[in-house]
Design an enzyme around this catalytic site. Sequence first.
Site, PDB file in Angstrom:
ATOM      1  N   ALA A 123       0.932  -1.203  -0.072  1.00  0.00           N
ATOM      2  CA  ALA A 123       0.090  -0.010   0.039  1.00  0.00           C
ATOM      3  C   ALA A 123       0.974   1.276  -0.012  1.00  0.00           C
ATOM      4  CB  ALA A 123      -0.990  -0.003   1.279  1.00  0.00           C
ATOM      5  N   LYS A 124       0.316   2.320  -0.293  1.00  0.00           N
ATOM      6  CA  LYS A 124       1.056   3.495   0.058  1.00  0.00           C
ATOM      7  C   LYS A 124      -0.004   4.520  -0.071  1.00  0.00           C
ATOM      8  CE  LYS A 124       5.304   5.029  -0.022  1.00  0.00           C
ATOM      9  NZ  LYS A 124       6.774   3.997   0.173  1.00  0.00           N
ATOM     10  N   GLY A 125       0.528   5.888   0.549  1.00  0.00           N
ATOM     11  CA  GLY A 125      -0.588   6.915   0.573  1.00  0.00           C
ATOM     12  C   GLY A 125       0.155   8.116   0.645  1.00  0.00           C
TER      13      GLY A 125
END
Length: 438
Positions: A123-125
Amino acid sequence: MITKTSKTARTSIKVPSKPAEKTNVYRNVVRQFNKAADLMGLDPDIRKILSMTNNEIIVHFPVKMDEGGVEMFTGYRVQHNNVLGPYKGGLRYHPAVDIDEVRALATWMTWKAAIVHIPYGGAKGGIQIDPSSYSFTEIERITRRFTYALGNNIGPEYDIPAPDVNTNSQIMAWILDTYLMTMPANERQRCIHVVTGKPLEAGGSVGRDKATGQGIVFSIEKWAEDHGFSLDGASYMVQGFGNVGSWSARLLKPYGSRLIAVEDVTGAIFNKAGIDPDNLASYAKESGGISGYPHAASIDHRTFLSTSADIFIPAALENQITEETAPFLNVKLVAEGANGPTDPDGDLILEKKGIDIIPDVLCNSGGVIVSYFEWLQNKRSEFWELDEVDSKLRHKIIGAYERVHGRVNDYETDWRTAAYIIALSRLEKVYKERGIFP
Ligand code: NAD
């Protein structure tokens, strides 16, 4: 418009005054993925699954500014895949953050965890923001409100953020606190592993701060050993002098290697006799960047890229080594500290020039590896000593390095493609074992 508060009230977070030119980094991921999938003959159904992200969360949220009034912000969290474990990946605060960048970074996280054998998905944000334009207290409120807006899209057994560009342990502490405040009081203590990269006192792990740099240096050491190359007296250059760049530079110094060129968003510097990375780190912390460092000459970007050195550690942003810039490089090894610093055209040029690459998904995996150690310590209420963290990190990253080397030979391919093949084979196997619901 909002009137910003004085510079002295701001966080120590550094930000580019001008963002790097934007190219679609997700296209690079797709090209790299297709190359590996074709070579290994990835099952077409698994290919369809892995070509897409699972969830893409975009939140718009208001935050009260110091001088009164409200500003709206846009935050992202992309969850690429969680078949191997909970989603895991950093949060970036940068003006260039957009859905494609976050998709790319999330996808790389899936591959990375699979390559180094840790039970995480990718994931990344981030928030599309220039943090240097906001005060310390505004950054705190932006972080807390973003965390609140994400709600149950993050969680200690579901999706675990960590620091990335322009975020740090302080920001992780605010996320932790905000998340816990939304929990029933009797459940809070068992949830501190909702973020990693926390300050030590808030449940962080020793060795996490330097972990990405430490992993890069372990990888370089292994490359040197395999090539009969002595690091003693070797020269190196580093692009980006934040967490990853400065730690890599500092940890390589004890091998007798000499840092001769550094670039960050404030400029580039050169000293053939060597730049002391510890001293430069103190200077950069004080002055907000490396520019003006008194013990080196100022150089321009092109001169920096053309520096003759043994090792180049790009540790800033993506798309730095491209068709345009790769021809200038004059090094033996590119050890990728940043995510995606080399695009597929850049890769081809480096290959033609005979420059070795330790690809990002392997080389910078020390960060996620020690994040995993922090997460485990929190779950078990343990506190490991630095020796234990470092030796487990070395074991993990060297094991992964050897596996990738094995695939390079098996498939007669480049290191990036070989690393992808390891990740894709593992994910393919798990999907085949579990089947597709229903
Ligand atoms: P950071 O915010 O601490 O530092 C970023 C550095 O890059 C700063 O020195 C900044 O001045 C420099 N920079 C920004 N734009 C630049 C430009 N156009 N040219 C030259 N320098 C520029 O960030 P970080 O945590 O060190 O992350 C750096 C890279 O490493 C990112 O690609 C990130 O995704 C990757 N990474 C970070 C971690 C981690 O644990 N922090 C782990 C794995 C990978």
